[in-house]
Design a protein around this motif. Structure first.
Motif, PDB file in Angstrom:
ATOM      1  N   GLY A  96     105.821  40.009  52.641  1.00 24.27           N
ATOM      2  CA  GLY A  96     104.413  40.278  52.396  1.00 24.27           C
ATOM      3  C   GLY A  96     103.713  39.116  51.708  1.00 24.27           C
ATOM      4  O   GLY A  96     104.326  38.078  51.426  1.00 24.27           O
ATOM      5  N   PRO A  97     102.433  39.286  51.422  1.00 26.13           N
ATOM      6  CA  PRO A  97     101.668  38.230  50.748  1.00 26.13           C
ATOM      7  C   PRO A  97     102.300  37.795  49.429  1.00 26.13           C
ATOM      8  O   PRO A  97     102.369  36.605  49.133  1.00 26.13           O
ATOM      9  CB  PRO A  97     100.299  38.886  50.521  1.00 26.13           C
ATOM     10  CG  PRO A  97     100.205  39.932  51.573  1.00 26.13           C
ATOM     11  CD  PRO A  97     101.596  40.446  51.764  1.00 26.13           C
ATOM     12  N   GLY A  98     102.772  38.784  48.644  1.00 26.97           N
ATOM     13  CA  GLY A  98     103.393  38.455  47.366  1.00 26.97           C
ATOM     14  C   GLY A  98     104.626  37.590  47.542  1.00 26.97           C
ATOM     15  O   GLY A  98     104.834  36.608  46.812  1.00 26.97           O
ATOM     16  N   THR A  99     105.458  37.933  48.527  1.00 27.08           N
ATOM     17  CA  THR A  99     106.675  37.170  48.801  1.00 27.08           C
ATOM     18  C   THR A  99     106.346  35.756  49.244  1.00 27.08           C
ATOM     19  O   THR A  99     106.924  34.781  48.750  1.00 27.08           O
ATOM     20  CB  THR A  99     107.505  37.859  49.899  1.00 27.08           C
ATOM     21  OG1 THR A  99     107.737  39.215  49.538  1.00 27.08           O
ATOM     22  CG2 THR A  99     108.830  37.151  50.092  1.00 27.08           C
ATOM     23  N   ILE A 100     105.413  35.644  50.181  1.00 24.43           N
ATOM     24  CA  ILE A 100     105.063  34.333  50.735  1.00 24.43           C
ATOM     25  C   ILE A 100     104.420  33.442  49.680  1.00 24.43           C
ATOM     26  O   ILE A 100     104.782  32.271  49.527  1.00 24.43           O
ATOM     27  CB  ILE A 100     104.131  34.507  51.947  1.00 24.43           C
ATOM     28  CG1 ILE A 100     104.892  35.168  53.099  1.00 24.43           C
ATOM     29  CG2 ILE A 100     103.562  33.164  52.393  1.00 24.43           C
ATOM     30  CD1 ILE A 100     104.028  35.556  54.274  1.00 24.43           C
ATOM     31  N   VAL A 101     103.479  33.999  48.933  1.00 26.94           N
ATOM     32  CA  VAL A 101     102.812  33.216  47.891  1.00 26.94           C
ATOM     33  C   VAL A 101     103.812  32.801  46.818  1.00 26.94           C
ATOM     34  O   VAL A 101     103.769  31.668  46.317  1.00 26.94           O
ATOM     35  CB  VAL A 101     101.648  34.015  47.271  1.00 26.94           C
ATOM     36  CG1 VAL A 101     101.076  33.277  46.069  1.00 26.94           C
ATOM     37  CG2 VAL A 101     100.554  34.244  48.300  1.00 26.94           C
ATOM     38  N   THR A 102     104.739  33.705  46.480  1.00 28.93           N
ATOM     39  CA  THR A 102     105.752  33.387  45.467  1.00 28.93           C
ATOM     40  C   THR A 102     106.630  32.229  45.907  1.00 28.93           C
ATOM     41  O   THR A 102     106.870  31.281  45.144  1.00 28.93           O
ATOM     42  CB  THR A 102     106.639  34.617  45.178  1.00 28.93           C
ATOM     43  OG1 THR A 102     105.833  35.682  44.678  1.00 28.93           O
ATOM     44  CG2 THR A 102     107.713  34.286  44.148  1.00 28.93           C
ATOM     45  N   THR A 103     107.120  32.284  47.146  1.00 28.98           N
ATOM     46  CA  THR A 103     107.984  31.202  47.635  1.00 28.98           C
ATOM     47  C   THR A 103     107.214  29.887  47.734  1.00 28.98           C
ATOM     48  O   THR A 103     107.747  28.819  47.418  1.00 28.98           O
ATOM     49  CB  THR A 103     108.574  31.547  49.019  1.00 28.98           C
ATOM     50  OG1 THR A 103     107.517  31.877  49.934  1.00 28.98           O
ATOM     51  CG2 THR A 103     109.528  32.719  48.924  1.00 28.98           C
ATOM     52  N   MET A 104     105.958  29.973  48.141  1.00 33.23           N
ATOM     53  CA  MET A 104     105.147  28.764  48.230  1.00 33.23           C
ATOM     54  C   MET A 104     104.931  28.136  46.863  1.00 33.23           C
ATOM     55  O   MET A 104     104.930  26.915  46.712  1.00 33.23           O
ATOM     56  CB  MET A 104     103.804  29.071  48.899  1.00 33.23           C
ATOM     57  CG  MET A 104     103.908  29.337  50.391  1.00 33.23           C
ATOM     58  SD  MET A 104     102.329  29.824  51.135  1.00 33.23           S
ATOM     59  CE  MET A 104     101.340  28.378  50.804  1.00 33.23           C
TER      60      MET A 104
END
Length: 205
Positions: free
Chosen positions: A123-131
């Protein structure tokens, strides 16, 4: 070497909190209700593999993808929040029916892509966190983030794979209650993400 382990543990903690495999089990059970074992396995494999590919791509190419398509973080949060809310709403509206034969049940295997792979796992949280973890990072740190993402997706795969065993141990009634509660929580999370996206839009505007 210690700094790499510390970094890896930090990434694992952050991603596990967002993509909690145990908390996702009721979601998987609710969305695949009525599906056979083989069909569930296909959905499970497709969902977790797709989620890993999405996370890895955004980890490696996230900023380029966002810039190329003109995608903003607020817009991504709002869209992802709406999808999460819809997944939770479906769980709240689902009703247990009597025992049915497999050939009487049609489960859309596209749920493996949405909402299971994205936005539930990737999700957005996962993607933003990894980025965020790979911002101005070396290739080794980027590789660590991708490896940890793979571990998290594998843990989700195991949780989904043994979801029936979990049902047998806990019981259908408890799983149903958990599913409803998780549906409500997921809907609230989705709403919160939409609100955060709107706040970010106003702040950046």
């Amino acid at each position: 070497m210690e700094e790499y382990w510390t970094f890896g543990f930090s990434v694992f903690t952050g991603l596990f909190a967002i993509t909690n495999p145990i908390a996702n089990v009721p979601v998987f059970l609710g969305l695949t209700d009525g599906a056979g074992k083989i069909e569930k396995h296909r959905i499970n494999s497709k969902a977790t593999m797709t989620a890993f590919i999405i996370i890895a791509l955004f980890t490696l190419l996230g900023k380029f993808i966002f810039d190329f398509f003109g995608i903003t973080i607020p817009a991504f949060k709002i869209t992802g929040g709406l999808l999460i809310f819809y997944a939770g709403f479906r769980m709240l509206q689902s009703k247990k029916s009597n025992m049915r034969h497999l050939d009487e049940v049609a489960v859309d295997e596209n749920i493996a892509i949405s909402p299971l792979a994205i936005p539930l796992i990737a999700g957005p949280g996962t993607i933003v966190t990894t980025m965020n973890y790979v911002t101005d990072a070396s290739y080794l740190y980027i590789a660590i983030v991708v490896a940890v993402a793979g571990l998290i997706c594998w843990m989700n795969y195991l949780a989904f794979r043994y979801s029936n065993l979990i049902v047998e141990k806990i019981g259908n009634n408890v799983i149903t209650v958990i599913g409803k509660i998780m549906g409500l929580i997921i809907s609230i999370i989705g709403t919160t993400m939409v609100i955060d996206g709107i706040k970010l839009t106003i702040a950046l505007g």
